[in-house]
Design an enzyme around this catalytic site. Structure first.
Site, short mmCIF file in Angstrom:
data_model
loop_
_atom_site.label_atom_id
_atom_site.label_comp_id
_atom_site.label_asym_id
_atom_site.label_seq_id
_atom_site.Cartn_x
_atom_site.Cartn_y
_atom_site.Cartn_z
N ARG A 50 41.86 36.94 50.38
CA ARG A 50 40.46 37.32 50.18
C ARG A 50 39.66 36.39 49.26
NH1 ARG A 50 39.15 43.52 49.27
NH2 ARG A 50 40.56 43.32 47.48
N ASP A 51 40.29 35.35 48.74
CA ASP A 51 39.51 34.43 47.91
C ASP A 51 40.01 33.00 48.07
OD1 ASP A 51 37.44 33.75 46.25
OD2 ASP A 51 38.42 34.39 44.39
N ILE A 52 40.10 32.55 49.33
CA ILE A 52 40.48 31.17 49.61
C ILE A 52 39.29 30.27 49.31
CG2 ILE A 52 41.32 29.55 51.35
CD1 ILE A 52 43.34 31.71 50.77
#
Length: 296
Positions: free
Chosen positions: A141-143
Site C-alpha cells: 500500500r505504499d510502494i
C-alpha cells in the site's frame, strides 16, 4: 530516547527518524560490544500515542514481517514491550538494510539509465510476485521511491511495511484506513479499495520517477492516465509494463508481477499476452538470505 539507552537486549546508537509518537533507531546487541550496528528498532511510545490506531498499525507491521521470508525484505527479529522512566514502549527489531532509498539517490544527483530502471523494476516485480503468492496475499500500500532501498551492489530492498494489509481484510473492510503517497496511489486505493494490483501501479509510478526525476502527479495525463508517449522513447519492455500498470482502471491492469519481471529481464517477448513460461518463483523456503550486515 537517547543514544546509549538500552531497550531489551539492544543499545541505541543513532536516531534515523522521528514522528510524534514513534522513532526509528540504528542499534546493536548488548552482547555484541564492538560490533557494527546492524539492527533497526522501530519504537512506539504509548504515553505519546493518542489513539489505538497507531498501536494497530504497529502490530500489523510486526505480524506481516513475521510472515515474510525474502532476501529483499528486512528480516524480522522480534517485537517486545519495554518500560523505562514509567513509560511503556512497543519495539520492533529487524535487520538493517545497507544503502540509500531511491528518492534520496535522485535528490543527491543520481540519474538512472533506462537499463537500470528496467533492472530495478524487474527486482521490484519479483518482490510483489512473492507478496501476491502468499495466502492471503499481502498488499504493501505504499510502494514509492522512499520505501525502496538501493544497496551498493545494485540490488534493492522493499521497506516500511507499516501500511501493509492482507487482501482479504482490504476486501472486507474497504476504506478503513487511507495509506499511501500522493502520485503513487491509483484511484481505487484513494477510494480505500487497495489490492495487490494497486502495488503494481506504485511500482510503475516509481519507475517513472526514476526516468524523469519528477513525481508522477506532475506529469501530463490523457484520459486520467499518465501519458508516457510524450515524455520519452521507452524500450518495448518498459513500455509494455508501464502501459499496463499505469492504467487508472484496476481491471485493465492485467499484467501480472511475475510476467512483468520476465518481460523486463528479456525472458519473454513484451508483446505476448500468454502466461509466461519462466523458471519457478523461489518460495521462502528456498530463498538464500544475505549475510547479516552484507550489502547483497
Amino acid at each position: 530516547m537517547k543514544q546509549g539507552e538500552i531497550l531489551g537486549s539492544y543499545i541505541l546508537e543513532t536516531e534515523l527518524g522521528r514522528r510524534p509518537s514513534a522513532s526509528t533507531w540504528l542499534a546493536r546487541r548488548v552482547s555484541g560490544e564492538g560490533d557494527r550496528p546492524d539492527i533497526v528498532l522501530k519504537i512506539l511510545d504509548l504515553s505519546e500515542t493518542s489513539t489505538w490506531g497507531a498501536v494497530d498499525v504497529f502490530r500489523r507491521e510486526c505480524e506481516a514481517l513475521k510472515r515474510l521470508s525474502h532476501p529483499s525484505i528486512p528480516l524480522y527479529l522480534e517485537n517486545f514491550e519495554a518500560e523505562a522512566d514509567g513509560k511503556l514502549r512497543l519495539v520492533l527489531a529487524m535487520e538493517r538494510i545497507e544503502g540509500q532509498n531511491l528518492e534520496a539517490a535522485v535528490a543527491a544527483g543520481k540519474r538512472f539509465s533506462e537499463a537500470e530502471v528496467e533492472d530495478i523494476l524487474a527486482q521490484l516485480s519479483s518482490i510483489l510476485a512473492y507478496l501476491g503468492s502468499l495466502r492471503p496475499p499481502l498488499v504493501h500500500r505504499d510502494i514509492n521511491p522512499k520505501n525502496i532501498v538501493l544497496r551498493p551492489n545494485g540490488s534493492i530492498a522493499l521497506v516500511d511495511f507499516s501500511g501493509v494489509q492482507d487482501a482479504v481484510a482490504a476486501a472486507l473492510y474497504p476504506g478503513a484506513t487511507m495509506v499511501g503517497t500522493a502520485g503513487y496511489m491509483p484511484l481505487e486505493q484513494v477510494a480505500g479499495r487497495a489490492s495487490h494490483r494497486s502495488d503494481l501501479y506504485g511500482a510503475a509510478a516509481t519507475a517513472l520517477f526514476l526516468l524523469t526525476g519528477r513525481n508522477p502527479a506532475e506529469l501530463p495525463t490523457k484520459a486520467l492516465k499518465v501519458d508516457i508517449s510524450g515524455i520519452m522513447d521507452l524500450s518495448p519492455r518498459l513500455d509494455a509494463v508501464l502501459s499496463s500498470w499505469l492504467e487508472p482502471d484496476v481491471e485493465l491492469r492485467k499484467l501480472g508481477a511475475a510476467q512483468a519481471a520476465g518481460i523486463l529481464r528479456g525472458e519473454i517477448p513484451p508483446s505476448t499476452g500468454a502466461a509466461p513460461r519462466l523458471r519457478p518463483e523461489r518460495g521462502p523456503e528456498h530463498e538464500a538470505r544475505p549475510t547479516r550486515g552484507a550489502d547483497s
